[in-house]
Design a protein around this motif. Sequence first.
Motif, mmCIF file in Angstrom:
data_model
loop_
_atom_site.group_PDB
_atom_site.id
_atom_site.type_symbol
_atom_site.label_atom_id
_atom_site.label_comp_id
_atom_site.label_asym_id
_atom_site.label_seq_id
_atom_site.Cartn_x
_atom_site.Cartn_y
_atom_site.Cartn_z
ATOM 1 N N VAL A 147 1.179 9.477 3.013
ATOM 2 C CA VAL A 147 1.548 8.241 2.324
ATOM 3 C C VAL A 147 0.349 7.777 1.486
ATOM 4 O O VAL A 147 -0.749 7.555 2.007
ATOM 5 C CB VAL A 147 1.940 7.146 3.330
ATOM 6 C CG1 VAL A 147 2.255 5.836 2.604
ATOM 7 C CG2 VAL A 147 3.140 7.603 4.166
ATOM 8 N N ALA A 148 0.576 7.666 0.186
ATOM 9 C CA ALA A 148 -0.484 7.246 -0.735
ATOM 10 C C ALA A 148 0.092 6.262 -1.746
ATOM 11 O O ALA A 148 -0.015 6.434 -2.958
ATOM 12 C CB ALA A 148 -1.072 8.463 -1.449
ATOM 13 N N THR A 149 0.746 5.218 -1.213
ATOM 14 C CA THR A 149 1.524 4.310 -2.052
ATOM 15 C C THR A 149 0.718 3.168 -2.661
ATOM 16 O O THR A 149 1.268 2.323 -3.370
ATOM 17 C CB THR A 149 2.689 3.724 -1.232
ATOM 18 O OG1 THR A 149 2.201 3.285 0.043
ATOM 19 C CG2 THR A 149 3.764 4.771 -1.012
ATOM 20 N N GLY A 150 -0.580 3.122 -2.397
ATOM 21 C CA GLY A 150 -1.442 2.169 -3.084
ATOM 22 C C GLY A 150 -1.252 0.736 -2.662
ATOM 23 O O GLY A 150 -0.825 0.429 -1.542
ATOM 24 N N VAL A 278 -5.731 -7.565 -3.148
ATOM 25 C CA VAL A 278 -4.518 -6.753 -3.159
ATOM 26 C C VAL A 278 -4.059 -6.503 -1.732
ATOM 27 O O VAL A 278 -4.826 -6.649 -0.777
ATOM 28 C CB VAL A 278 -4.748 -5.401 -3.884
ATOM 29 C CG1 VAL A 278 -5.082 -5.622 -5.353
ATOM 30 C CG2 VAL A 278 -5.846 -4.591 -3.200
ATOM 31 N N VAL A 279 -2.784 -6.113 -1.607
ATOM 32 C CA VAL A 279 -2.210 -5.779 -0.296
ATOM 33 C C VAL A 279 -1.536 -4.414 -0.381
ATOM 34 O O VAL A 279 -1.015 -4.031 -1.425
ATOM 35 C CB VAL A 279 -1.189 -6.840 0.174
ATOM 36 C CG1 VAL A 279 -1.883 -8.152 0.465
ATOM 37 C CG2 VAL A 279 -0.083 -7.032 -0.850
ATOM 38 N N GLY A 280 -1.569 -3.686 0.710
ATOM 39 C CA GLY A 280 -1.002 -2.342 0.737
ATOM 40 C C GLY A 280 0.509 -2.335 0.574
ATOM 41 O O GLY A 280 1.206 -3.239 1.052
ATOM 42 N N ASN A 281 1.012 -1.298 -0.093
ATOM 43 C CA ASN A 281 2.456 -1.121 -0.267
ATOM 44 C C ASN A 281 3.024 -0.352 0.931
ATOM 45 O O ASN A 281 3.182 0.865 0.889
ATOM 46 C CB ASN A 281 2.741 -0.362 -1.567
ATOM 47 C CG ASN A 281 2.385 -1.168 -2.792
ATOM 48 O OD1 ASN A 281 2.653 -2.368 -2.862
ATOM 49 N ND2 ASN A 281 1.776 -0.522 -3.775
ATOM 50 N N ILE A 282 3.315 -1.073 1.997
ATOM 51 C CA ILE A 282 3.820 -0.430 3.218
ATOM 52 C C ILE A 282 5.307 -0.693 3.452
ATOM 53 O O ILE A 282 5.902 -0.112 4.353
ATOM 54 C CB ILE A 282 3.028 -0.880 4.465
ATOM 55 C CG1 ILE A 282 3.196 -2.382 4.688
ATOM 56 C CG2 ILE A 282 1.556 -0.503 4.337
ATOM 57 C CD1 ILE A 282 2.594 -2.870 5.990
#
Length: 471
Positions: A147-150, A278-282
Amino acid sequence: MSNAYDIIVIGAGPGGYVTAIRAAQLGFKTAIVEKKHLGGICLNWGCIPTKALLRSAEVYHHMEHAKDFGLSAEKIGFDMDAVVKRSRGVSKQLATGVGFLLKKNKVDVIWGSARLTAPGKMTVTAADDAPKGALGGGDYSAKHVVVATGARPRVLPGLEPDGKQVWTYFEAMVPKELPKKLLVVGSGAIGIEFASFYRTMGAEVTVVEVLPQILPVEDAEISAHARKRLEKAGLKIHTDTKVAKLDKGKDSVTATLEFKDGKSDKITVDKVISAVGVVGNIEKLGLEDLGVKTDRGCVVTDGLGRTNVKGLYAIGDVAGPPMLAHKAEHEGVICVEGIKGLDVHPMDKLKIPGCTYCNPQIASVGLTEAKAKEAGYKVRVGRFPFIGNGKAIALGEPDGLVKTVFDDATGQLLGAHMVGAEVTELIQGFVVAMNLETTEEELIHAVFPHPTLSEMMHESVLDAYGRVIHT
C-alpha cells in the motif's frame, strides 16, 4: 492476461512507482494500481511543480536585484499564467517519464481504485478517465500487496478549504492571478515554501503558526535564522498564534487570530492557504476489514514496511512520518528487497534528510542540538556562517549558517543543520557521512574543494573541535 501477480503496489506516487520498478528488477511479476496520476501528488501537485514555481520566483528576485551584480534590467515583470504553465509543463514531462519507466520495466499499470477483499486479493474499480486500452476494473490477486496511497491535506474545523478563498496546495499551485494579501496557516515546509513564493512575487503575506517556532521540526537556531531572513524579506510571522475563525466576504476573508497572551486581532486578506499538515490515505482500502493496525491516520509497519497482516505492506506517507518522497522511495526499495530475501537494513528515520526550498533554503539530517541533549548526549556543536565563505560572498549570498552536532564521547556525527543558499544540495554530504558512521576525524581529514559552499561544512566540523580557520 492473468490477473494474478507476485506483487501489486497500490498507488503510483514516488514511493509506489519506485517500489514497483525495483520489484520488477528483482524478477517479480508486478503491477501497480493508480486512479489518477502517475507520479502521484509529489510529481503532479507537490515536490516538483512547487520547485518550478520557486525557481521562477528566484529568477525574478535576481532580476529585481540585477544592480547588485553590476547588471541592469528594465521593465521587470511576470506573467502568472506563464509561470504556472511552465510549472505544469515540468510535471507533465516527468509524469510521462514515469509511464515510460514502468513500461520499460514491464510493470502492468491498472487504472482505478483498489479495495482489498482478503489477504492478497483486491477489487479494482476502473477510473473514468483511464487511458484507452489500459488495464482497469476487475478482481486481482498477488502474493504480496504494498500500500503506497500517500497522503492528502489535513483539514481543521473552521479552516475547511473551498477552492476559492481558502486554498490547499492544489489551488495555491495554479493561481489565476497574484493575491494582494495572503494568509498562510502553518509554517512547515509546505507553508513556508508557498509564503516565500508569493512574497517574492509581490504579495503581502502573513504566516500564522500555533507552535513557538516556524519550521517546528528544525533546529531552533536554524529556525530563528530563517525567520529573521524571511521577515527581512517582508513576511509577517506570528508564532504561538491560532487562527480561531475565518469569516468569508464576497472577495475577501477576515481571520481572527488568537495570541498566546489571550489577546486577539483580525486581518483581512484575499486568500488563505491552509498548510496544517497532511493525513494518510487509509480510507476505502478495506484495511479495517482485514484488521490492519493503524495509528493516528497511518498504517503501522516495522522497519521493512510489513504490517500486522501477512503479505500486506505499507510504505511512504501512508506509513507515517516523515512524509517525504525520498523516504517513501527508500522504504519501498527495502520493502521489496526484504520480500526477495536480500540482506537489507531497516529504515533509520534519523538519517533521512529534510529540505525546505524557500529563500533562504533550509536542510537538515539527524538530531537537533536540543534533541541530542534530551537523548542524553554531551554534545560538541560547530557553527560556520556564510559570511566567512568566499564562494557565498561571490554569489551574493552572505547570509546563512552551517551547524553540526557531535557526540563529545565518540566523535559521532549526530546531526547537521543548514540555512542559506543551496543547502538542500549540500546536506547529502552529511547524510553520506552519517550512513558511513563517520566521526569528526574523517571529516576533518577530508579535503573540500575551493572555492565552494561545501567548505563551510568542513569549517563547521573544525569549529566543533576548536580548529576553525576562517572565523
